[in-house]
Design a protein around this motif. Structure first.
Motif: not given
Length: 248
Positions: A184-204
């Motif tokens: 489970v990851r969290v972010s305020n960033v809107t423009a990402v390509t899932p799921p490749e860019d989920f690594a840029a989200y913070d790990l919850f």
């Protein structure tokens, strides 16, 4: 409406918060669960106190309803999960019930997801945000097995603060295949390509193992996080299946 009632009919009993919710009587009765009882209401007993205490004393009880609505004669206690902001669509036999579940952010949130199964057309992403889990497998969310499909994202519209994310695996032995190595990851960033860019989200939080049938996975942050997006992604190569999520 909130009820703050003693957990037992004795002086000094612990208080428990329960929230009222409208739900169809038939929907509760036909839930796919064996953890459910209908109890006679003793003559002269106050439905709120009696039913609340009965529910509290049963570890599995998550919801109680006194019925019929006008002059209650019975208590229905059930482990069906109904969130306080659930919106009933069938008002023909609606009951005012009370749930132990907290008011959360996942219910009624916007949701996007990877490619979903065409074979099981009822197991859609919307089931995760409707505020109800009746333990029927068709109420679960199911993806394709490709890496580009094994994910879903909740959008709260603006940053919201929370500490808990709860995920329910399916109540069947295939849970070990369809729910394992989950992040489970969290972010305020809107423009990402899932799921490749989920690594840029913070790990919850993460669940590195294989789920047991019906396992409830709770991830908790030591302090509140305030974000707009919550995403979950299964890293293992199989179909990803989640039956219920709560964020609070």
């Amino acid at each position: 409406m909130l009820l703050l009632l003693p957990t037992a009919p004795v002086e000094g009993g612990e208080l428990r918060l329960m929230r009222s919710v409208l739900i169809s009587h038939q929907r509760v009765q036909t839930a796919s669960t064996t953890e459910q009882e209908s109890l006679d209401l003793p003559s002269g007993a106050r439905p709120a106190l009696y039913c609340s205490n009965k529910c509290t004393l049963l570890d599995w009880c998550q919801l109680w309803c006194a019925y019929p609505s006008n002059t209650p004669t019975h208590c229905l206690v059930s482990n069906i999960i109904v969130m306080p902001t659930y919106q009933e669509t069938d008002m023909t036999d609606v009951l005012t019930c009370h749930t132990k579940r907290p008011k959360d952010l996942a219910t009624n949130a916007n949701i996007t997801a990877g490619r979903q199964s065409m074979t099981y057309q009822l197991r859609v992403k919307e089931n995760l945000v409707d505020g109800l889990y009746n333990y029927h497998v068709d109420h679960c969310f199911l993806t394709f097995s490709s890496n580009s499909s094994r994910w879903f994202t909740l959008d709260f519209g603006q940053p919201k603060c929370f500490q808990h994310v709860i995920l329910h695996a399916r109540d069947y032995n295939l849970a070990m295949i369809s729910f394992n190595n989950v992040q489970v990851r969290v972010s305020n960033v809107t423009a990402v390509t899932p799921p490749e860019d989920f690594a840029a989200y913070d790990l919850f939080g993460e669940f590195p193992g294989e789920a047991c049938p019906g396992q409830v996975v709770e991830m908790k942050s030591p302090k509140p996080v305030c974000v707009r997006f919550v995403t979950s992604h299964m890293l293992s190569s199989n179909r990803f299946q989640v039956c219920h999520i709560e964020v609070f």
